[in-house]
Design a protein around this motif. Structure first.
Motif, PDB file in Angstrom:
ATOM      1  N   ARG A  73      -2.488   2.711   0.685  1.00 15.28           N
ATOM      2  CA  ARG A  73      -1.140   2.158   0.646  1.00 15.28           C
ATOM      3  C   ARG A  73      -0.305   2.815  -0.446  1.00 15.28           C
ATOM      4  O   ARG A  73       0.861   3.173  -0.229  1.00 15.28           O
ATOM      5  CB  ARG A  73      -1.191   0.651   0.412  1.00 15.28           C
ATOM      6  N   GLN A 135      -4.137  -3.278   6.341  1.00 12.86           N
ATOM      7  CA  GLN A 135      -2.915  -3.662   5.632  1.00 12.86           C
ATOM      8  C   GLN A 135      -2.515  -5.108   5.926  1.00 12.86           C
ATOM      9  O   GLN A 135      -1.980  -5.792   5.051  1.00 12.86           O
ATOM     10  CB  GLN A 135      -1.782  -2.711   6.004  1.00 12.86           C
ATOM     11  N   ASN A 389      -2.854   2.620   8.886  1.00 11.65           N
ATOM     12  CA  ASN A 389      -2.355   2.095   7.620  1.00 11.65           C
ATOM     13  C   ASN A 389      -0.858   2.329   7.473  1.00 11.65           C
ATOM     14  O   ASN A 389      -0.132   1.489   6.940  1.00 11.65           O
ATOM     15  CB  ASN A 389      -3.088   2.757   6.454  1.00 11.65           C
ATOM     16  N   VAL A 393       1.688  -0.737   6.799  1.00 14.75           N
ATOM     17  CA  VAL A 393       2.587  -0.828   5.652  1.00 14.75           C
ATOM     18  C   VAL A 393       3.992  -1.227   6.105  1.00 14.75           C
ATOM     19  O   VAL A 393       4.684  -2.010   5.446  1.00 14.75           O
ATOM     20  CB  VAL A 393       2.609   0.511   4.886  1.00 14.75           C
TER      21      VAL A 393
END
Length: 411
Positions: A73, A135, A389, A393
């Motif tokens: 992240r 996430q 990911n 996000v």
């Protein structure tokens, strides 16, 4: 780097005072000792040793706050690559340790084999699902276990639905396996140990250099690595540990797993097993599902979980993290969780469990242990999980009012 947040949304002191082992820690230690005695007497000394290795993994994961979700992240959002560079160190040490015995097929006189899986549609889809789930759920497979053991109530929700997602994937497993796929490829077997190590280290180096370039381009400087050893002796018990120390320790403990179990560290196959046993208890017949027709899986379904290596190590991770959190004075579950955060944990957990099964593993079994085994499917998993990911996000603001940071910075 600040250590762990025991309560979601609250600020933990950077250096809490060292505390004696509280009731949760004493209970975890008692369970760990009882488990060691049971396994040594009723199963085998090797299984008892694997429980101890699992507890060591839990301590390291907790104190080093070593995970994968936050590292990815931060690279995606902030262009900070310290976590990703620590992962490259982790993988580099692992391939140097793993490739020679995997190429020869033996370690200390015992047969060993890596996690080498086909590369196909199921890996691409499953890795992407898993990355998205990282996430939303707030953690990876190892992160879910050690944060739940460390007292994070929200991650217990993620873990429950991680298990449910794993069971659902076993129901559809034969369909996913019918989709196009390439044969498994092992670098130690196809290139030899030395050439495989050289190629792997070169790739790790390229990724690490890319993170340095991107970080310096965005910020003008690079975050310090934080060293390898804790700054003072008291931190060995209460933490935090440097991220690089966590990387080295995890690589060594995975190698210990290879030596003891004859295969690397894995996590999520146990979730499918636990879920199947639970399904059987409420009237389902998981033994009739295609996934459990495999001889090895069928045997594990009939045996107790104390005979399953992955289950024993997972339990060790939870207990080790609980002991570490208690020693650090941070075991303080908070059950006041916003509904949107609960929804994210449910959706994320389902994606994590389902994705891991059809992709032949998670961030540990497919990414860490897969690449350490020289399996090309581990590299494919990494690429598509990272893509997941990136989408995750972007979706997080819908579930979290403030910019969401996992309860554990490393995860």
């Amino acid at each position: 780097m600040a250590h762990l947040k025991a309560v979601q949304g609250s600020k933990a002191p950077a250096t809490p005072p060292s505390r004696p082992l509280g009731l949760p820690g004493l209970a975890a230690l008692a369970l760990l000792l009882a488990g060691l005695g049971w396994l040594a007497g009723m199963v085998s000394l090797v299984q008892a040793a694997l429980l101890l290795v699992g507890s060591g993994l839990g301590v390291v994961l907790y104190h080093a706050a070593f995970g994968f979700t936050s590292g990815w992240r931060r690279m995606i959002v902030e262009r900070r690559g310290r976590g990703l560079r620590a992962q490259m160190l982790l993988l580099a040490v692992a391939v140097v340790l793993f490739f020679p015995p995997l190429a020869s097929g033996t370690l200390f006189g015992h047969p060993v084999q890596g996690f080498v899986s086909p590369i196909g549609v199921s890996v691409v889809a499953g890795a992407f699902m898993f990355g998205l789930g990282m996430q939303l759920g707030g953690g990876c497979a190892s992160g879910t276990l050690f944060t739940a053991g460390g007292g994070n109530a929200r991650m217990v929700i993620t873990l429950v639905f991680f298990i449910i997602g794993s069971v659902l994937a076993t129901i559809h497993f034969d369909w996913w396996m019918s989709l196009p796929a390439l044969a498994p490829v092992s670098l130690p077997e196809t290139m030899g140990s030395a050439n495989g190590i050289f190629l792997s280290l070169a790739l790790f180096g390229v990724i690490a250099l890319a993170t340095l370039w991107l970080e310096k381009r965005r910020h003008g400087s690079v975050e310090a690595s934080g060293g390898v050893l804790p700054s003072d002796r008291s931190r060995w018990l209460r933490g935090p540990w440097p991220l690089l120390l966590g990387a080295l320790a995890l690589a060594l403990l995975n190698f210990a797993t290879l030596a003891l179990a004859g295969r690397p560290w894995g996590i999520t196959s146990a979730f499918a097993l636990w879920g199947a046993k639970g399904a059987a208890m409420i009237g389902f017949d998981p033994g009739s599902w295609a996934y459990w027709q495999d001889a090895g899986r069928a045997a594990s379904l009939k045996e107790g979980i104390d005979h399953d290596v992955t289950s024993v190590m997972n339990i060790g991770i939870v207990l080790g993290a609980m002991v570490a959190a208690s020693l650090a004075g941070r075991f303080a579950p908070n059950f006041r969780i916003p509904l949107r955060s609960v929804a994210a944990a449910v959706i994320g957990g389902l994606l994590l469990g389902y994705g891991a099964r059809i992709a032949f593993g998670c961030n540990i079994g497919a990414y860490f242990s897969g690449i350490a085994s020289g399996s090309l499917h581990g590299w494919v998993w990494m690429v598509f999980a990272f893509a997941g990911n990136m989408l995750g996000v972007r979706l997080r603001p819908f579930f979290f009012r403030a910019p969401y940071r996992p309860a554990v910075k490393g995860c």
